[in-house]
Motif scaffolding. Sequence first.
Motif, PDB file in Angstrom:
ATOM      1  N   LYS A 124       4.769  -0.310  -0.817  1.00  0.00           N
ATOM      2  CA  LYS A 124       4.006  -0.361  -2.054  1.00  0.00           C
ATOM      3  C   LYS A 124       4.140  -1.726  -2.731  1.00  0.00           C
ATOM      4  O   LYS A 124       3.186  -2.224  -3.348  1.00  0.00           O
ATOM      5  CB  LYS A 124       4.461   0.757  -2.997  1.00  0.00           C
ATOM      6  N   ALA A 125       5.324  -2.347  -2.639  1.00  0.00           N
ATOM      7  CA  ALA A 125       5.477  -3.707  -3.162  1.00  0.00           C
ATOM      8  C   ALA A 125       4.573  -4.669  -2.384  1.00  0.00           C
ATOM      9  O   ALA A 125       3.925  -5.552  -2.971  1.00  0.00           O
ATOM     10  CB  ALA A 125       6.936  -4.142  -3.070  1.00  0.00           C
ATOM     11  N   ALA A 126       4.517  -4.485  -1.064  1.00  0.00           N
ATOM     12  CA  ALA A 126       3.635  -5.327  -0.252  1.00  0.00           C
ATOM     13  C   ALA A 126       2.170  -5.099  -0.613  1.00  0.00           C
ATOM     14  O   ALA A 126       1.364  -6.053  -0.634  1.00  0.00           O
ATOM     15  CB  ALA A 126       3.878  -5.049   1.226  1.00  0.00           C
ATOM     16  N   SER A 127       1.811  -3.861  -0.908  1.00  0.00           N
ATOM     17  CA  SER A 127       0.418  -3.592  -1.290  1.00  0.00           C
ATOM     18  C   SER A 127       0.068  -4.264  -2.615  1.00  0.00           C
ATOM     19  O   SER A 127      -1.087  -4.641  -2.839  1.00  0.00           O
ATOM     20  CB  SER A 127       0.154  -2.090  -1.356  1.00  0.00           C
ATOM     21  N   GLU A 128       1.062  -4.418  -3.491  1.00  0.00           N
ATOM     22  CA  GLU A 128       0.827  -5.150  -4.733  1.00  0.00           C
ATOM     23  C   GLU A 128       0.426  -6.602  -4.435  1.00  0.00           C
ATOM     24  O   GLU A 128      -0.436  -7.170  -5.116  1.00  0.00           O
ATOM     25  CB  GLU A 128       2.075  -5.123  -5.617  1.00  0.00           C
ATOM     26  N   LEU A 129       1.045  -7.202  -3.435  1.00  0.00           N
ATOM     27  CA  LEU A 129       0.686  -8.574  -3.056  1.00  0.00           C
ATOM     28  C   LEU A 129      -0.738  -8.618  -2.493  1.00  0.00           C
ATOM     29  O   LEU A 129      -1.490  -9.561  -2.761  1.00  0.00           O
ATOM     30  CB  LEU A 129       1.685  -9.112  -2.035  1.00  0.00           C
ATOM     31  N   VAL A 130      -1.093  -7.600  -1.718  1.00  0.00           N
ATOM     32  CA  VAL A 130      -2.460  -7.513  -1.200  1.00  0.00           C
ATOM     33  C   VAL A 130      -3.459  -7.392  -2.348  1.00  0.00           C
ATOM     34  O   VAL A 130      -4.496  -8.072  -2.374  1.00  0.00           O
ATOM     35  CB  VAL A 130      -2.593  -6.320  -0.236  1.00  0.00           C
ATOM     36  N   ILE A 131      -3.138  -6.554  -3.318  1.00  0.00           N
ATOM     37  CA  ILE A 131      -4.025  -6.361  -4.470  1.00  0.00           C
ATOM     38  C   ILE A 131      -4.190  -7.652  -5.249  1.00  0.00           C
ATOM     39  O   ILE A 131      -5.312  -8.062  -5.592  1.00  0.00           O
ATOM     40  CB  ILE A 131      -3.470  -5.239  -5.373  1.00  0.00           C
ATOM     41  N   SER A 132      -3.082  -8.337  -5.513  1.00  0.00           N
ATOM     42  CA  SER A 132      -3.145  -9.606  -6.243  1.00  0.00           C
ATOM     43  C   SER A 132      -3.955 -10.640  -5.479  1.00  0.00           C
ATOM     44  O   SER A 132      -4.763 -11.379  -6.051  1.00  0.00           O
ATOM     45  CB  SER A 132      -1.728 -10.116  -6.495  1.00  0.00           C
ATOM     46  N   CYS A 133      -3.741 -10.701  -4.169  1.00  0.00           N
ATOM     47  CA  CYS A 133      -4.489 -11.651  -3.336  1.00  0.00           C
ATOM     48  C   CYS A 133      -5.990 -11.394  -3.410  1.00  0.00           C
ATOM     49  O   CYS A 133      -6.776 -12.329  -3.613  1.00  0.00           O
ATOM     50  CB  CYS A 133      -3.993 -11.551  -1.895  1.00  0.00           C
ATOM     51  N   TYR A 134      -6.404 -10.149  -3.243  1.00  0.00           N
ATOM     52  CA  TYR A 134      -7.845  -9.846  -3.262  1.00  0.00           C
ATOM     53  C   TYR A 134      -8.442 -10.076  -4.647  1.00  0.00           C
ATOM     54  O   TYR A 134      -9.600 -10.498  -4.769  1.00  0.00           O
ATOM     55  CB  TYR A 134      -8.092  -8.413  -2.784  1.00  0.00           C
TER      56      TYR A 134
END
Length: 376
Positions: free
Chosen positions: A181-191
Amino acid sequence: MEVRQSAVEEVVMNPAGEVNPSSDFWRGRRVLLTGHTGFKGGWLALWLSRLGAQVTGIALAPDTSPALYDLAAIAGRLHDSHFCDIRDYATLETLIRQANPEVVFHLAAQPLVRASYADPLTTFSTNVQGTANVLEALRKVDSVKVCVAVTTDKVYRNIETFYPYRESDPLGGHDPYSASKAASELVISCYRESFLSAKGVALASARAGNVIGGGDWAADRLLPDAVRAWGKAEPLLIRRPDSVRPWQHVLEPLAGYLRLAESMWSQPSLAGAYNFGPPTDSAATVRNVVELARAAFGVGEVSWGTEDAGPHEAGLLTLDVSKARYDLAVTSQWTLEESVSRTMNWYRRLGEGIEAATLCAEDIVDYENAMAGSSG
């Protein structure tokens, strides 16, 4: 698919005739909801249906029996419902194009800490790659204006002190679920920064505390485990009675998600990360919650475990929710005592033959009334 009137819509609105969130905003709005067959997704589907939204759901088939999706006949309350693995990008992209959504709530996930230890690869592929797939598909749809991607309060690098985590604090994760879920936060921020903001899409992540409420039958969740054990006159085994969490009724974060989506529609600059939970000083131990649940249920034996039982899970976690309070005017409506009582009464009344959709409808209306009262 024809949309039939739901039990949620048949319950009388609050006395002032007002609905909060705004039915004027949601009525006829094309909404995509991933994870609508799950616990939180099912409740959100029912609430959006009550508000008049045109909801398309995308999710795996329910993985518990019973399941709120089935008991509340959620498919019949939606514009469309599809069973699809969000890791299947080609199918997912086709379904999202067909839905042509204006607002997206992304809740589909592998949501369990202990399950993530048993199957870390599925956890990472679903929560990280699946989130990237959803956002990539949205990048190719011109209709979408707002997206709320739901992660968890466990995204923070937890040093287990009484410091309540803010949205600007470092991300981390000891167990595979938290790390994914922490990694998905990085994906969300990137997009958000690389693609969607430039397209005029406001994208936020929502980090909610521990959620309770009727209709959850997942394994290794405190109150569902209690209902299962006590319903069979068996003792409830508690692994870590002194763990502290920010407990809240399921309608609390869902109200926050709805408010966040409405706010970003008119103010895209609000896009970002938000914590949703009770006031920091309302965090409580597992022991506290179990005792409240036992009192509400009327009976129940408990077998208290030790702190070192099972794989690692955080012992202390609290959230700072001031950003949601000040930027979105989101505040908690129900105390922990009321939230636990309502949850246990939901299951008890279901066992007495009351329909699941009716039970959800009553809680939704009561919550709307509480919001209207606190803002009046």
